[in-house]
Each structure stands twice: as structure tokens, then as C-alpha cells.
Motif scaffolding. Sequence first.
Motif, mmCIF file in Angstrom:
data_model
loop_
_atom_site.group_PDB
_atom_site.id
_atom_site.type_symbol
_atom_site.label_atom_id
_atom_site.label_comp_id
_atom_site.label_asym_id
_atom_site.label_seq_id
_atom_site.Cartn_x
_atom_site.Cartn_y
_atom_site.Cartn_z
ATOM 1 N N LEU A 211 0.871 -1.267 0.132
ATOM 2 C CA LEU A 211 -0.106 0.076 0.112
ATOM 3 C C LEU A 211 0.929 1.239 0.121
ATOM 4 C CD1 LEU A 211 -2.602 -1.259 2.738
ATOM 5 C CD2 LEU A 211 -3.118 -0.828 0.072
ATOM 6 N N ALA A 212 0.579 2.215 -0.977
ATOM 7 C CA ALA A 212 1.488 3.273 -1.113
ATOM 8 C C ALA A 212 0.940 4.403 -0.433
ATOM 9 C CB ALA A 212 1.492 3.599 -2.644
ATOM 10 N N ALA A 213 1.926 5.525 0.206
ATOM 11 C CA ALA A 213 1.481 6.594 0.703
ATOM 12 C C ALA A 213 0.914 7.597 -0.297
ATOM 13 C CB ALA A 213 2.701 7.339 1.212
ATOM 14 N N ALA A 214 -0.079 8.406 0.032
ATOM 15 C CA ALA A 214 -0.660 9.388 -0.582
ATOM 16 C C ALA A 214 0.211 10.308 -1.112
ATOM 17 C CB ALA A 214 -2.065 9.965 -0.092
ATOM 18 N N ASP A 215 -0.064 10.748 -2.301
ATOM 19 C CA ASP A 215 0.989 11.908 -2.753
ATOM 20 C C ASP A 215 0.483 13.268 -2.429
ATOM 21 O OD1 ASP A 215 2.429 10.040 -4.572
ATOM 22 O OD2 ASP A 215 1.007 10.548 -6.276
ATOM 23 N N GLY A 216 1.435 14.131 -1.920
ATOM 24 C CA GLY A 216 1.180 15.593 -1.495
ATOM 25 C C GLY A 216 0.837 15.569 -0.047
ATOM 26 N N CYS B 130 3.644 15.564 6.436
ATOM 27 C CA CYS B 130 3.472 15.117 7.849
ATOM 28 C C CYS B 130 4.727 15.619 8.572
ATOM 29 C CB CYS B 130 3.344 13.537 8.416
ATOM 30 S SG CYS B 130 1.837 12.818 7.055
ATOM 31 N N THR B 131 4.489 15.944 10.093
ATOM 32 C CA THR B 131 5.579 16.516 10.659
ATOM 33 C C THR B 131 6.579 14.920 11.150
ATOM 34 O OG1 THR B 131 4.149 16.050 12.690
ATOM 35 C CG2 THR B 131 4.247 18.162 11.645
ATOM 36 N N GLU C 187 0.092 9.454 13.593
ATOM 37 C CA GLU C 187 -1.135 9.639 13.214
ATOM 38 C C GLU C 187 -1.243 9.939 11.487
ATOM 39 O OE1 GLU C 187 -5.719 9.121 13.944
ATOM 40 O OE2 GLU C 187 -4.399 9.696 15.734
ATOM 41 N N CYS C 188 -0.264 11.142 11.450
ATOM 42 C CA CYS C 188 -0.601 11.564 10.029
ATOM 43 C C CYS C 188 -0.149 10.659 8.987
ATOM 44 C CB CYS C 188 0.538 12.960 9.683
ATOM 45 S SG CYS C 188 0.430 13.635 8.362
#
Length: 139
Positions: A89-94, A97-98, A126-127
Motif C-alpha cells: 500500500l503506497a503513501a498518498a501523494d502530496g 507530515c511532521t 497518526e498523519c
Amino acid sequence: MRNTARRAATRGLAVTAVCGPLAGTSPAAAPASLHAPSALVLTVGHGESAAAPVRAVTLTCAPKASGTHPAAGPACAGLRGTGGDFDALAAADGVLCTREYAPLVVTADGVWEGRRLSYGRTFANECLKNATGAGVFAF
């Protein structure tokens, strides 16, 4: 005449017993679903171990997306795209996150397309958890 009536009744019962299931008249013989089961329990817990989950949802993807997951449709679509591989599962683009470190552990246990599945991963915050995986763990 009695024997003729008895033979006719016996033949009728035999034909019904043999041909009934072939004709599709037996509802017990019909399969419940043509899809392999895909049902998961997803949990989120604070810290670096999954000892005490804080939240849990259910996610059923076959035969249709359902469960207590707030976005079951997109979560199932994301998992279908990877064949149920949570690591893919890939991370969302754009999404920015801190670098805050407040670890969260996510788990997934259940069945994906008929095979047993058990998964766990720790996110730094969480981000990052919500940005990864088409929202599968965003609940």
C-alpha cells in the motif's frame, strides 16, 4: 391395483429424490457466494506494541465492501489493487507530515480472498498512518 399405485408412488419419490437437486430445486445445494471471503478486523493502538488497541473496525470486501470501517469502499479498492498485500500500500501523494514521534501500531487479522492474513506495522505518527494505504487504516 394396490401394487400399481405403490409402484407409481415409489417411482415418483425416486425421480424427485434423484432429479430434484439436478433441476436446482434444492436451495441448500446452492452456494452462498461465488466470491472467496475477504473479512478483516483492523485495530489501532498507541505505543510501539499492539498490546492494547484503542480503536477497532471490521472491513468486509467480498462479496461487497461493508463493515464498520468509515470508508469501506476505498479501503477495499486499495487492498484489491495490491492483492491484499498491506506492505505494498503506497503513501498518498502530496501529504506533508511532521517528524513528530508518537507511535501507533496497526494490525489486520482475518481472511483475504480465502487465505488467512495477519499483519502489523508501527507508524511514527497518526498523519503517516492516515496517509498510507488508500485510507485502509484511516479510522
